[in-house]
Structures are given as C-alpha cells and as structure tokens.
Design a protein around this motif. Structure first.
Motif, mmCIF file in Angstrom:
data_model
loop_
_atom_site.group_PDB
_atom_site.id
_atom_site.type_symbol
_atom_site.label_atom_id
_atom_site.label_comp_id
_atom_site.label_asym_id
_atom_site.label_seq_id
_atom_site.Cartn_x
_atom_site.Cartn_y
_atom_site.Cartn_z
ATOM 1 N N ASN A 532 -3.239 2.942 -2.399
ATOM 2 C CA ASN A 532 -1.845 2.474 -2.297
ATOM 3 C C ASN A 532 -1.170 2.552 -3.649
ATOM 4 O OD1 ASN A 532 -3.113 0.381 -3.509
ATOM 5 N ND2 ASN A 532 -2.231 -1.223 -2.243
ATOM 6 N N SER A 533 -1.574 3.533 -4.379
ATOM 7 C CA SER A 533 -0.995 3.687 -5.698
ATOM 8 C C SER A 533 -0.734 5.163 -5.935
ATOM 9 C CB SER A 533 -1.982 3.155 -6.719
ATOM 10 O OG SER A 533 -1.529 3.451 -7.998
ATOM 11 N N GLU A 588 2.815 0.086 5.572
ATOM 12 C CA GLU A 588 3.667 -0.427 4.496
ATOM 13 C C GLU A 588 3.240 -1.823 4.079
ATOM 14 O OE1 GLU A 588 7.668 -0.277 5.689
ATOM 15 O OE2 GLU A 588 7.973 1.752 4.983
ATOM 16 N N GLY A 589 3.022 -1.997 2.801
ATOM 17 C CA GLY A 589 2.728 -3.323 2.267
ATOM 18 C C GLY A 589 1.287 -3.751 2.401
ATOM 19 N N ILE A 595 -8.335 -9.764 2.891
ATOM 20 C CA ILE A 595 -9.623 -9.748 3.566
ATOM 21 C C ILE A 595 -9.537 -10.244 5.001
ATOM 22 C CG2 ILE A 595 -11.047 -9.935 1.490
ATOM 23 C CD1 ILE A 595 -11.062 -12.908 1.866
ATOM 24 N N GLY A 596 -8.334 -10.558 5.446
ATOM 25 C CA GLY A 596 -8.209 -11.124 6.781
ATOM 26 C C GLY A 596 -8.340 -10.116 7.897
ATOM 27 N N GLU A 597 -8.235 -8.851 7.558
ATOM 28 C CA GLU A 597 -8.178 -7.862 8.612
ATOM 29 C C GLU A 597 -9.068 -6.685 8.281
ATOM 30 O OE1 GLU A 597 -4.424 -6.053 11.085
ATOM 31 O OE2 GLU A 597 -4.072 -7.191 9.269
#
Lengths: 789, 334
Positions: A532-533, A588-589, A595-597
C-alpha cells in the motif's frame, strides 16, 4: 525389378541415418583463459558450413557437423576469436580458452553483438556485463544492476532513487529475480535505493521482458537472470572498492588449481559506525544513553569443483540484511533504588539463499543441471521494553511482527543438441513454499507473571511445480523458431491450480543484417505482492494464491525488427501488447497491520493492460559506446470497486521514457560516461476540491462548530507529476600498479540539479494554497576508489 | 599533496555544501469543477434535526468554507410527514417540530441557486441496549492505573448492525471567588455607632466539566478509532451474539476531583452509510498525511452532492468513580 524397388525404398528411408552416420559432435566449454570463468552465450561455429550454436548458461556447447575438414571457431565479445582447422572424423571434446581481446582494445563496454541481436530468435532480451554496470554513472558511488537495467527501453524506475523495476506495465512482484537460479523475493537495500547484488561478484545479467522461453515461469513481466562468477580456477585474485556509504571486497582463487575454486564477496555500509558516536554524544548531552543506526550488508560464497570435464558441482550461498535499530536507556533513583528503563526498537529484512548444483554431460550432446535450492526472506519489526530495579529485571514487554516466505525445492534442466538445426531444452522445477503473511508475537512479563501470545494471519504452505520443453528450430536459412510449452501447477489449501502455457518466438532473416521477429507468451503467477505504498518497502507482503485469490495471468504478443548498420551500430524496434488479470490491490484505506480481518478480505482483484513500442539504437564498439532508448507506452488498471469501475492509469504509466547512455574512452587511463533520462510524470490522484466534514459536537463546547477538511478526488490517477529528467556523469581514472590496477571514480548524480518530484502535497505560501513538490535528490557528488589484483 | 588527495578534498567540500532544501511550489492544471452542495447531518430519535449546508471549494481556493444560508431544505419520512428546516443563529438548518423514530426512513432534500439539488435517504436503526458494564482496575507497564471496561450488549441477529461507542466523563472542578462584604464589627454602646469593616469571603463553587475519553482497545471487532476517542465497529464477526467489548480508559480526568466522577458510555447504533462515512473519513486523514499511501475517497450518500446524511439511536449507561485526592492511585468504582 521388384527387389530393386525395395532396395531403393530402404535406401531412401535409411538415407538420413546414413547421413547421420557421417556426422560427428564436438562438445566442450568456452572459458576465460586467465580465470577459467565460463563464458555464457559465446558463438561456436564452423565457418565453412555456416552452422553454429552458442554456449549455454554454464559455458557448455555441443555442435554436430558433417565429417571432413572444418574451420572450427569460437568468438565472444571482448575476447580474441579462436579458429582452428580440424579434420572431423570422430566425436571430440574441446575446452576453448579465450584470451581477452586485443583487437577490440578500445572497447570499454560491450554487450550483445549486433549480429547476435539480428540472428537470435529471442526478442525483448537485454544482456549486461558487470563491466557495463560499473562503467555507468552511479548513485552515491554504488554501482547497481537494477539501476543499469532501468536505463533500457520497456523498463521503468519507480520512485526516484529507488531500484524498483516496472517492466512493460507490470508491477515489481512480476519480475522473477534469479540469483544463480534461486528466486530473490526482496531485492532492495536501504528501502529500495540499492539492489542487493554486489556487482563485483556478478558474471552476467540477462533481462527478458517478453517472448519468454518455456524454461522460465512463475512471473508475468520479466526474468532477471543473474549469474555469479564461479571463482578463478587459475590464480588468486581480488577486487574491491571504498565508497561514500559502503565498501566491498571480493576474493577468488583456486583451492586446487584447475579443479576447485572459491569466491567470496562481501559489502557493508558504515553509516551507522560513522554516525553512532554523534548520536550518542547528542543523547548523552540530553541525559540519555540512546543510540540509533542503520546498516546493510550482503555476502556471497561460491565453491566450484570439477570432478572431470563431464562432472562439476557448485555450492553457492548468499546472505543479505538491512537493519535499523534504536536503543534507549535511562536511570533514575527513587527511594534509594536505581530504576533502569531500557528500550529497543527496530526492523530488519533480508534474504538467505543457497543452491547446490551438479552439472553432468551425458555422451556429447546431452547436458544436465540438477539443483537443490533454498531461499528465505524475512521482514521483522520488533519493540522491546525492559525495566530493572537495582539491576533486577522486574518487567519485560516484547513485541514482534514478522512476515516472510521460505522456499525449498529442486530444479532439473537438460540441454540436448541433436544437430545444428535443433537445440532442445527440457526439465522441471518443484518448490515448497512456506508463506508467513504477517504474524504478531507478543509477550509481557511482570515479576513472575507472564503472557505469551501469537496471532495474525495463518501460515500457508503450498507446492508449486512446472515442467517445460522448448526447441530452438532452424527452418531453412532464414527462419528460426523457439517453440515451447510450459505446464505449471500450484497446490494450496486443497485447491489445485494448473496452467498450460504456450511460448513461441521466431525470427525471419530478411538479409544478413535485418530480421523481423514475433513472439507470443502466456504466463501464470501463483504469488502476489501486497503493497500500500508507492515506494518499495519491506513491509510489502508476499502472499500465495489461495482458494479465493486466483493466480495472476498474462498474455503478451510482441513483434519487432532488428537491423545492423555495421559491426558497431544496431537498431531494434519492438511493439508489445500485454493483458494481465487477477492482479490484487488493497481496498481503499486497508492496511495489513489491521489484525481484525483476514488479508483476503482486504484486497481487490482487477485487470491490467499495457501496450507500446520500444526503440533502441546502440553502439557496441569503438571509443564511444552506448545507446539511446525510447519507449512509448500506455498502461491501465481496471478494478471494479475503484474509480467507479472505469479503467484508470497505472501509477507507473509513463507515456514517454527516454534514456541516453554514452561512454567514451579517452585512453587506457581515462574514460567518462553520462546518462540522461526523461520520463513522463508519475500518475497520481489529487484532490480537485475541498469541503467540510461532518463533525459531531463533543464534550467540549469548542467542538461544536469544528469541522475537518476533506479532499474530493475526481478520478483515480487522473493527474501527472511534473516530468522527470536527470543527467548523471562520471569520470574514471585507472592506473596500473605493481600489485594490479586502481580506479578512482568521480560522479555527479543529477548534474544540472533538476528538482524531480518525490511527492506532492497541498500547502500554503503567502496566505495562498499551493501545490508543493518535495524533492530529495539535488546534485549529489560521489567518489569511490576501486582496485583489483 | 597528491592529485588524488585534492580530488577527495574537492568532493568532500561538495558534500558539505550540498543543499538539502528541496521543496518548491509547482503548478499543475487542476480543472475547476462545478461547486456542489455539501450536506452533513446526523438525525436521532428524541433529538432536534440539525443539518449543516456548505459548498465545495476549488482545492487551491483559500477562502473559508462557509454555510449556504439561502437554501431550501426539507425533511420528510415514509409516513408522509414533512417539515421545512429553517436556519438558526449558528447557520444550521433545524426543525424541532419533526419527530424522528427508529425504523423509519427519512429523505432530505436541499436546493440552492447555482447548485444541483441534492437528496439523501437514511433509516434510523433501533437502539441496542447496554446490558451491563464490567469494570476493574488494572495497571499499565508504567504502573499507572486504568479502568478496564467490558461493555456487554446483545447484537440483533435479524439485521446487519453498525455501532459507534463513545465515552465521556462528568467531573467537577472548584472555583474560588473572593467577594468583599461590609461586616459589622460592633456597635458602640455609648454613641450607638455601628462600626463596620470590609471583609473578604471565599465562595467555593463546584462546576461540572465534561471530557471525551479515549477508549483504548485492541478488540478485534473494532474497525476504526475516531478523532474523539471513540470507536466504530460492525457485527460482522459477532452477528447475533451477546458480546463484551473490552478496553481501557485512562483516569487522569478525575485525578484531584473532590466529587464523584460519572463516566457515561454511549452505544450508538448507526446507519450503514454513516458507518462507512466515519470509517472512510479516518482513513482519508491517515492517507492524506502519508504521501506514499493510496488516497481514500470519503463515502457519501448525498446524491448530486457530497457529505453524509446519517441516522442513529443511542443507549446510555454510566459508572461512577469515587472522589480521588491527589497522589492517590487507588480507584474505587461503584
């Protein structure tokens, strides 16, 4: 009569065999006379018949010719050609030792000879020698393989200064980077500003952008095949350099002359050593005992043993690591007790690879290579806090997040040369992958109580294998076709993916100096890189194809022409059209550290399209050598949930990309080089409007009319950064010494100090809102000292 | 000095003189887009309807974002009721004559000269009751006390639910006021004169003050933290279950308080659009401040405009903390 007719039929059927009976095979190796280093891609031919072949990746050749008088020749750029008249009346083995050239002494940089470019069936391929790589102007005195490749058409750099490669619209994960046949997953040092390969240890680099031969698979966009030197079989020698940020050394030599050799090389930065006392002094002045540092190193080891002219083994190992650390410690006294708080933070990443290889020649037409390979890439972030009371540890808090990929497998390749019209390769590869897509380990200890936890994404094991066969077929005098089939499969989570991939590339010789070429390939890729960079960070995570995330796939068609003006100048033109599917991107985002998903729910699957034309004019001999490359291309991405479902430009879509490289040799003592690059600005998303957010009143009265500003985007990647251009120059001064040769290199990166964009942001100036550009590399001089003996 | 030494010195000087100030203003053609109405509002049962109406500005326009004061704003529901909102003293469009009920669909429209009309729809979700709040005192690695909280609620299995949790404290601070007062000292018995003097009285007033509390939680169901210390989450992982949402709050706010502090826990059931709006808004800010991150588009449910028209229902519970003198790290919760 009837009997005679039968005899005639038998003669006709057996005629080829009768002819075969009159043929003999010459095989052997082509090697450097001084070091015994094998020469890859040397031309081996009979000048009488015009038949010939080339040496393979291990310097082996096999040429079957009709019995009789032949003029056996071997040539390789930069070496004196070998010619010998031979009465061929039996199979024979000839080990050809080539001496470095005297006839082309003025050549400082040589590449594929123009004639090879025209005659080869292979297209979209670039070969670089370490000599070339080192002759180019370099950033901070560090010669870099990837930065040299970025100067070629069809290869684009990413963020300024970084060594990321974007080949024909593909992402950085779509490059198969092979070091002596082993995949390297993260090829970056210093967050991508340098690649992990020590140029001193490299024997040969080949980049393939399209028309992939069947022996390659597993990535969509390119193959960077880096071969390390084998170690000098004749005498002990070495080389090294001292630069601004790092130094490197290479030692090689025979353990048993002409039987066993070794090569060892190492490189390390010393910024941490230089800066550490300064940081410590500043912290001490502030009452801390803190320190911080960064370093990278890489090291190669290779041992090569020749049992006979038919059997040889190699053991090759590589280890490289980057590490950033911060350490702080302070004491205080309370109630006559000394309390000590100690903290360590840091991150490190690196690769370890090793390969054990056995080369064997069966008969005189069959060459085999069997390899056992291992590789491990790991990225790790850690954070530790310790508390002591009177030197007794009372509490500890340790956090670690790591991700990585570990491979173990084997490769078997065969080269079979039945006759000069066929050059057959076949074989297979098996890899067991162990993906660790982000695991967090946490432990906390207070006095005698402790907690230990490990959570994160599930570790995924998978098996990948392929088999292939290809034949380089000469049909008549003008047509050469490389026809191949690659079958690959991937087993993960009880899901079995497989793919049959046709590969064809061909050359039609119009005249001796002009050929046209065409290629079609299908490629399948079973691993993905999630990032994501826009810069190559080690936090980018390698992930497998899973039940829900299908493999990436591409189809690429290329056509082109190659033309030799003379022995020095050549021109190639290629057009390509590439479709890519099942590419992944974060929604997006989304971020991997959440870690929740499960990571599979955070990604989107989409497609890509890239097409364009590449032009390359190069001069490979003479005092002035170099090339002019130009790429005209367009690359789009399509994701259903992005940009309202409309295609949008890829971040690295670059309409125009120009590179001009020139190297001039004034004398044996002095040469200069310069590169100029120009590229259309990177595609980016910019806000076109701003507006107030909804803000609910909080507990404090002043929150009631408080709002934050939101930017409104009108399409993804709809803007362009300013165009990128830069001139680099270098001057090399060589001097012979009693012990060898020394070279002083002086360079200027960004010689005319053009401020290229690193990133843009909206800011303020004179009470007006403006768009600001941040650049990080102004004119940067460099100096390095190199030696070899 | 050897020539090579001179070369080295020259280059070292170059490095020292290196100019690292590499920032400049650039110009890129950013097309002017037609200004749009930005409608922001969150409606809730038993509360006044308050809508904010502003407009977009060009990204390089330096003007303040201001309210659209002459717009026509109407709220209606699926029962046939409607009301026209009027602008109040703080430039918000309000109505108090409209009853907002959970489970009902509401439509808002706004029009202003020079802009496209905008429209948005939302349904007010049903409130989800807080069953209880479990508390305990815990200490962090620096031995500071925190209140560990477990907020127990029952998710409704029949619908997809979205939540926002806020905490707020009500404490008191003390104001001392000195007032002059004319006081009788004595009365001269001879002359019968009243002798007075000005004396200073101290008046102590206890004034309540409120603080938003930061709910520190690593609970896996949490999607995002908001900028007021609250959290948002959905029932994706806890569909239909009774769940204990765990987290800690720091207690600096009540240190030194001479009175009981009340901690209010507000569990909002929020509409899906509002959930996506808050979630994307926070991500938008994270990405906006990271030049290498992919920009995040803020969710909007305003047709032909921007902003959010959301709905929510709220359950409130509270706990009380005993007065805490300074230098006392023992917390009594009741």
């Amino acid at each position: 009569m009837k009997h005679l007719r039968s005899i005639n039929i038998v003669i006709i059927i057996l005629f080829p065999l009768i002819l075969n009976a009159q043929k003999y095979t010459i095989n052997g190796f082509v090697q450097d006379a001084a070091s015994g280093e094998k020469l890859i891609g040397a031309s081996v031919f009979d000048s009488n018949s015009g038949l010939g072949t080339t040496s393979n990746e291990y310097g082996f050749y096999s040429l079957t010719l009709t019995a009789g008088q032949i003029d056996f020749g071997v040539s390789y750029v930069g070496y004196t050609s070998y010619i010998e008249s031979i009465e061929l009346n039996e199979d024979m083995q000839i080990i050809v030792d080539l001496d470095p050239s005297i006839e082309l002494e003025e050549v400082i940089v040589t590449t594929n000879r123009p004639r090879d470019i025209v005659k080869s069936s292979q297209m979209s391929t670039i070969t670089l020698s370490p000599k070339q790589i080192k002759a180019l102007p370099v950033f901070l005195g560090e010669a870099d393989v990837f930065k040299a490749l970025q100067l070629m058409p069809g290869v684009q750099s990413g963020t300024e200064g970084t060594s990321g490669m974007y080949v024909r619209g593909g992402g950085p994960d779509q490059n198969l980077i092979l070091l002596d046949g082993v995949s390297i997953y993260n090829a970056d040092h210093l967050f991508g500003f340098f690649s992990v390969f020590n140029p001193d240890a490299i024997s040969n680099v080949t980049l393939t952008k399209g028309g992939f031969p069947a022996r390659y698979g597993g990535r969509l966009s390119s193959v960077v095949d880096i071969r390390l030197k084998e170690g000098n079989m004749k005498e002990f020698s070495g080389s090294g350099s001292i630069g601004i940020i790092s130094s490197r050394i290479l030692l090689e030599g025979p353990i048993v002359k002409d039987k066993t050799s070794f090569l060892i090389s190492a490189r390390r930065t010393y910024l941490d050593i230089l800066v550490r006392p300064v940081i410590r002094a500043v912290n001490n002045a502030n009452g801390d005992n803190g320190t911080a540092g960064y370093y990278f190193y890489d090291a190669n080891l290779k041992i090569n043993h020749k049992f006979s002219n038919k059997d040889r083994i190699f053991l090759s190992a590589y280890s490289g690591r980057d590490k950033v650390t911060m350490r702080n410690e302070y004491d205080y006294i309370n109630d006559d007790s000394i309390y000590t708080e100690q903290s360590d933070y840091g991150l490190y990443w690196g690769n370890v690879t090793s390969v054990l290889r056995w080369n064997h020649i069966y008969g005189n037409k069959f060459f085999s290579n069997v390899s056992l390979i291992y590789s491990n890439f790991k990225f790790d972030v850690f954070e530790n806090f310790y508390s002591y009371v009177n030197d007794r540890k009372v509490s500890a808090y340790e956090f670690e997040y790591y991700s990585g990929i570990e491979d173990l497998g084997g490769i078997i390749d065969f080269d079979y040369y039945p006759n000069p019209n066929h050059s057959i390769k076949f074989g297979g590869k098996y890899l067991y992958h162990n993906f660790k897509p982000g695991v967090t380990a946490f432990s906390s200890t207070y006095e005698t109580d402790s907690i230990n936890m490990e959570f994160g994404n599930e570790i995924v094991n998978s098996s990948e294998f392929y088999i292939y066969a290809e034949d380089n077929i000469k049909i008549g005098k003008r047509l050469l076709v490389n026809l191949g089939l690659h079958y690959s499969a991937f087993l993960v989570q009880d899901e079995f993916y497989n793919s049959l991939q046709p590969r064809i590339s061909s050359r039609f010789l119009i005249t001796d100096n002009l050929s046209i070429k065409a290629a079609f390939t299908r490629m399948e890729q079973y691993i993905h890189l999630l990032t994501n960079s826009t810069i190559g960070l080690p936090t980018d995570i390698w992930l497998p194809t899973t039940k829900d995330i299908p493999p990436q796939e591409s189809y690429q068609t290329a056509i082109g022409a190659a033309y030799n003006l003379n022995d020095e100048w050549s021109i190639t033109i290629e057009g390509f059209y590439k479709t890519m599917s099942n590419l992944i991107e974060y929604k997006e985002g989304a971020s991997f550290f959440e870690i929740g998903e499960d990571w599979e729910n955070k990604v989107e699957i989409g497609d890509g399209l890239s097409y364009g034309a590449e032009f390359l004019v190069r001069r490979d001999a003479g005092k002035l050598t170099g090339w002019i490359g130009y790429t005209l291309a367009k690359t789009d991405r399509f994701f259903e949930n992005q940009n309202d479902g409309e295609p949008f430009p890829y971040t690295y879509d670059r309409r125009h990309d120009i590179s001009i490289v020139a190297m001039y040799k004034f004398s044996d003592r002095t040469d200069i080089s310069a590169t100029w690059v120009y590229g259309t600005g990177k595609a980016l998303t910019l806000g076109v409007a701003r507006y107030a957010s909804f803000q609910e009143g909080g507990a404090h009265p002043f929150y009631y009319d408080y709002w934050r500003e939101v930017e409104y985007y009108n399409g993804k990647n709809g803007f362009r950064e300013p165009a990128y251009h830069r001139l680099d120059v270098a001057l090399n001064r060589h001097k012979k010494k009693d012990w060898g040769e020394q070279t002083w290199s002086f360079g200027l990166y960004n010689a005319y100090n053009h401020l290229n964009p690193f990133y843009l942001y909206f800011g303020h100036e004179n009470n007006s809102r403006v768009l600001k550009q941040v650049s990080i590399f102004p004119i940067i001089p460099s100096v390095s000292y190199a030696f070899n003996f | 000095m050897k020539k090579s030494g001179i070369y080295i010195l020259t280059f070292i000087l170059f490095i020292i003189l290196l100019n690292s100030a590499c920032e400049k203003t650039i110009e890129i053609d950013i097309d002017e887009i037609s200004p749009m109405i930005v409608l922001n509002g969150l409606i809730e049962a038993d509360s006044s309807v308050v809508i904010s109406l502003t407009r977009t500005r060009h990204i390089l326009d330096n003007a303040e974002i201001s309210t659209l004061t002459s717009a026509f704003v109407e709220l209606s529901d699926n029962q046939g009721n409607s009301a026209i909102l009027t602008i109040d003293g703080s430039n918000k469009y309000v109505t108090e004559s409209f009853s907002v009920e959970p489970g009902t669909e509401y439509i808002i429209t706004a029009s202003a000269e020079g802009y496209y009309d905008v429209e948005a729809v939302c349904i007010i979700p049903e409130a989800v009751a807080i069953i209880r709040i479990d508390t305990a005192t815990v200490y962090n690695e620096w031995n500071e006390p925190l209140i560990s909280m477990g907020i127990v609620f029952q998710d409704d299995p029949s619908t997809d639910n979205y939540y926002q949790l806020f905490m707020m404290s009500k404490s008191y601070y003390t104001e001392w006021d000195i007032v002059e007062r004319l006081d009788t000292l004595y009365i001269d018995p001879v002359t019968d004169t009243v002798i007075t003097a000005i004396v200073l009285d101290t008046i102590i007033t206890r004034i309540p003050f409120y603080s938003d509390l930061y709910f520190e939680s690593e609970d896996l169901i949490i999607e995002e933290e908001d900028n007021r210390g609250g959290v948002i989450f959905s029932d994706q992982l806890i569909q239909g279950k009774e769940y204990i949402l765990k987290g800690n709050i720091y207690t600096y706010f009540s240190r030194g308080s001479q009175d009981t502090t009340t901690i209010y826990v507000k569990l909002h059931s929020i509409s899906k659009d509002y959930y996506e709006y808050v979630s994307s808004l926070e991500k938008h800010y994270y990405s906006k401040n990271d030049p290498f991150a992919t920009p995040v588009v803020v969710h909007s449910n305003i047709q032909d405009g921007l902003g959010i028209f959301g709905g929510r229902s709220t359950s409130i519970d509270s706990i009380k903390i005993a007065p805490q003198p300074y230098e006392d790290d023992i917390w009594e919760i009741y």
